[in-house]
Design a protein around this motif. Structure first.
Motif, PDB file in Angstrom:
ATOM      1  N   PHE A 113      30.948  87.410 -93.137  1.00  0.00           N
ATOM      2  CA  PHE A 113      30.403  86.047 -93.047  1.00  0.00           C
ATOM      3  C   PHE A 113      31.372  85.078 -93.724  1.00  0.00           C
ATOM      4  N   GLY A 114      31.094  83.783 -93.558  1.00  0.00           N
ATOM      5  CA  GLY A 114      32.015  82.770 -94.064  1.00  0.00           C
ATOM      6  C   GLY A 114      31.701  82.330 -95.486  1.00  0.00           C
ATOM      7  N   ASP A 115      32.651  81.585 -96.080  1.00  0.00           N
ATOM      8  CA  ASP A 115      32.463  81.043 -97.425  1.00  0.00           C
ATOM      9  C   ASP A 115      31.207  80.157 -97.479  1.00  0.00           C
ATOM     10  N   GLY A 116      30.978  79.390 -96.416  1.00  0.00           N
ATOM     11  CA  GLY A 116      29.808  78.503 -96.387  1.00  0.00           C
ATOM     12  C   GLY A 116      28.510  79.285 -96.479  1.00  0.00           C
ATOM     13  N   ALA A 117      28.491  80.440 -95.836  1.00  0.00           N
ATOM     14  CA  ALA A 117      27.269  81.260 -95.808  1.00  0.00           C
ATOM     15  C   ALA A 117      26.897  81.776 -97.189  1.00  0.00           C
ATOM     16  N   VAL A 162      33.355  88.444 -97.385  1.00  0.00           N
ATOM     17  CA  VAL A 162      33.326  87.008 -97.121  1.00  0.00           C
ATOM     18  C   VAL A 162      34.711  86.567 -96.656  1.00  0.00           C
ATOM     19  N   GLU A 163      34.729  86.039 -95.426  1.00  0.00           N
ATOM     20  CA  GLU A 163      35.981  85.551 -94.820  1.00  0.00           C
ATOM     21  C   GLU A 163      36.182  84.132 -95.336  1.00  0.00           C
ATOM     22  N   ASN A 164      36.847  84.021 -96.465  1.00  0.00           N
ATOM     23  CA  ASN A 164      37.002  82.705 -97.078  1.00  0.00           C
ATOM     24  C   ASN A 164      38.184  81.972 -96.438  1.00  0.00           C
ATOM     25  N   ASN A 165      37.854  81.150 -95.439  1.00  0.00           N
ATOM     26  CA  ASN A 165      38.907  80.376 -94.761  1.00  0.00           C
ATOM     27  C   ASN A 165      38.978  78.952 -95.330  1.00  0.00           C
ATOM     28  N   LEU A 166      38.433  78.789 -96.515  1.00  0.00           N
ATOM     29  CA  LEU A 166      38.503  77.566 -97.331  1.00  0.00           C
ATOM     30  C   LEU A 166      37.614  76.416 -96.871  1.00  0.00           C
ATOM     31  N   TYR A 167      36.972  76.553 -95.722  1.00  0.00           N
ATOM     32  CA  TYR A 167      36.106  75.478 -95.233  1.00  0.00           C
ATOM     33  C   TYR A 167      34.837  76.013 -94.591  1.00  0.00           C
ATOM     34  N   GLY A 168      33.761  75.275 -94.768  1.00  0.00           N
ATOM     35  CA  GLY A 168      32.562  75.452 -93.972  1.00  0.00           C
ATOM     36  C   GLY A 168      32.493  74.203 -93.108  1.00  0.00           C
ATOM     37  N   MET A 169      32.754  74.313 -91.840  1.00  0.00           N
ATOM     38  CA  MET A 169      32.981  73.170 -90.938  1.00  0.00           C
ATOM     39  C   MET A 169      34.042  72.268 -91.568  1.00  0.00           C
TER      40      MET A 169
HETATM   41 MG   LIG Z   1      34.560  79.097 -93.787  1.00  0.00          MG
END
Ligand SMILES: [Mg+2]
Ligand SMILES: Cc1ncc(C[n+]2csc(CCOP(=O)(O)OP(=O)(O)O)c2C)c(N)n1
Length: 395
Positions: free
Chosen positions: A145-149, A173-180
């Protein structure tokens, strides 16, 4: 830096990452051509995190992800042509063309989706792990799941139960540095996401998600702990998506230079270079990997183009299964007999009318939206009421 595995594994890792990259580039192009509908979230740039993780899973293990999971399904072994057909909304897609990009699903490969609700896949992952535990199976559930989650209520509730019940589950956690369009610094008080589950008793670790070997090693250990010791882990992998959040993203929240900086550490190129430098793979193999990926993606588009659209009559199929019978059911307290939209196999005419109204609405989004639940009975001569507002939406 961890040692490279043998040449066969390196080749396979590179081939998987290259295939996913090419697939997603093509998916983006097909979306521009309006061949793929709905929403489209690409994970270009995140391939090392995806492939590193799946490469150490067993066939019996479950994987559940988010709405950014074309690559996850392909990495688990779902045929790219079936994923492409799903994006095109065709019958040969993984969900018969009814799920689209956000809902890729392959039960046979134990890829349990494809999930559009941010954080909604976490409790399902705990449920899958609980079912394995309950049935005495060896399978581990991997939940990505993402960082936002990590800010959702589901996150805390799931971590608590996972630790409390010693579930065979592994979280990444796939931390791609942004949630949207919101950066981690602006959406999470604790920016070291690996620490976010410590209070629940779930061990955390941070790794470079752009390094496929680092991901592989950390995930292998996490899965081992889940399988053998029933101890869940939360692994935070730093990664980056080169494209916008979805196909419709003006990207005002980040600078071009930031994207370029991450592109310079491209996970596929970096790994290919490393394999060449170490003498594990040669230029000829690199070319072969690229050519094969091109060929598979070209074949996937051809397959998707030639797969038929679902028949109009099938609109209400597979929505629910009640006691083994698939169909469209509604709880309606007006009267016990079937109403419009219910038990369509007994009321083919009503089902057809509704399907046609739906199709007509599709071409005329400003018109009134047909709502079977509000359109009265299917009795002859009863004119259906048409109501309900047009829903606004965006993701
Ligand atoms: Mg993200
Ligand atoms: C419960 C819920 N809230 C909001 C949304 C809208 N939404 C879709 S994606 C997204 C961002 C999630 O970011 P992250 O978890 O970091 O995943 P990423 O998109 O970066 O992979 C949001 C807020 C949603 N789909 N579900």
């Amino acid at each position: 830096m961890a040692d490279l595995p043998d040449a066969g594994i390196c080749y396979e890792l590179l081939a998987r990452m290259s295939l996913i990259r090419r697939f997603e580039e093509e998916a983006g192009r097909q979306y521009q051509r309006a061949k793929a509908g709905g929403f489209l979230h690409l994970a270009i740039g995140e391939e090392a995190t995806i492939v590193g993780t799946t490469s150490v899973m067993r066939d019996e293990d479950y994987l559940i992800g988010t709405y950014r999971t074309h690559g996850h399904a392909i990495a688990r072994g779902t045929e790219p042509k079936r994923v492409m057909a799903e994006l095109f909304g065709r019958v040969d897609g993984t969900s018969g063309g009814r799920g689209g990009s956000m809902h890729i699903f392959d039960r046979e490969k134990r890829f349990m989706g494809g999930y559009g609700i941010v954080g909604g896949n976490l409790p399902i992952a705990a449920g899958l792990a609980l079912s394995s535990e309950y049935k005495g199976e060896d399978a581990v559930t991997v939940c990505m799941f993402g960082d936002g989650a990590s800010n959702t209520g589901n996150f805390g509730e799931t971590m608590n139960l996972a630790a409390l019940w010693s579930l065979p589950v592994f979280f990444l956690v796939e931390n791609n540095l942004y949630g949207m369009g919101t950066s981690v610094e602006r959406h999470s008080a604790q920016t070291d996401l690996s620490k976010k589950a410590e209070g629940y008793g779930v061990r955390g670790e941070r790794i470079d998600g752009m390094d496929v070997i680092a991901v592989r090693e950390a995930v292998a250990e996490g899965i081992r702990q889940a399988r053998e010791e029933r101890r869940p882990t939360l692994l935070e992998a730093f990664t980056y998506r080169y494209r916008g959040h979805s196909a419709a993203d003006p990207e005002v929240y980040r600078e071009r230079e930031e994207v370029e900086e991450w592109q310079r550490k491209d996970p596929i190129e970096a790994f290919a270079r490393r394999c060449i430098d170490a003498g594990v793979l040669g230029e000829r193999e690199l070319q072969e990997v690229r050519d094969k990926a091109d060929e598979q993606v070209r074949a996937a588009v051809e397959f998707a183009e030639s797969s038929p659209e679902p028949a109009l009559d099938s609109l209400y199929e597979s929505l629910y299964v009640v006691e083994g019978e698939a169909g469209w059911y509604a709880v309606d307290e007006r009267s016990p007999e079937p109403h419009r939209g219910e038990r369509e196999e007994q009321m083919p005419q009503a089902a057809r009318e509704l399907a046609e109204a739906g199709a007509a609405y599709g071409g005329r989004p400003d018109g009134p939206r047909p709502n079977p639940a509000e359109q009265g009975d299917a009795q002859e001569g009863v004119e259906p009421e048409v109501s309900a507002e047009v829903e606004e939406g965006g993701d």
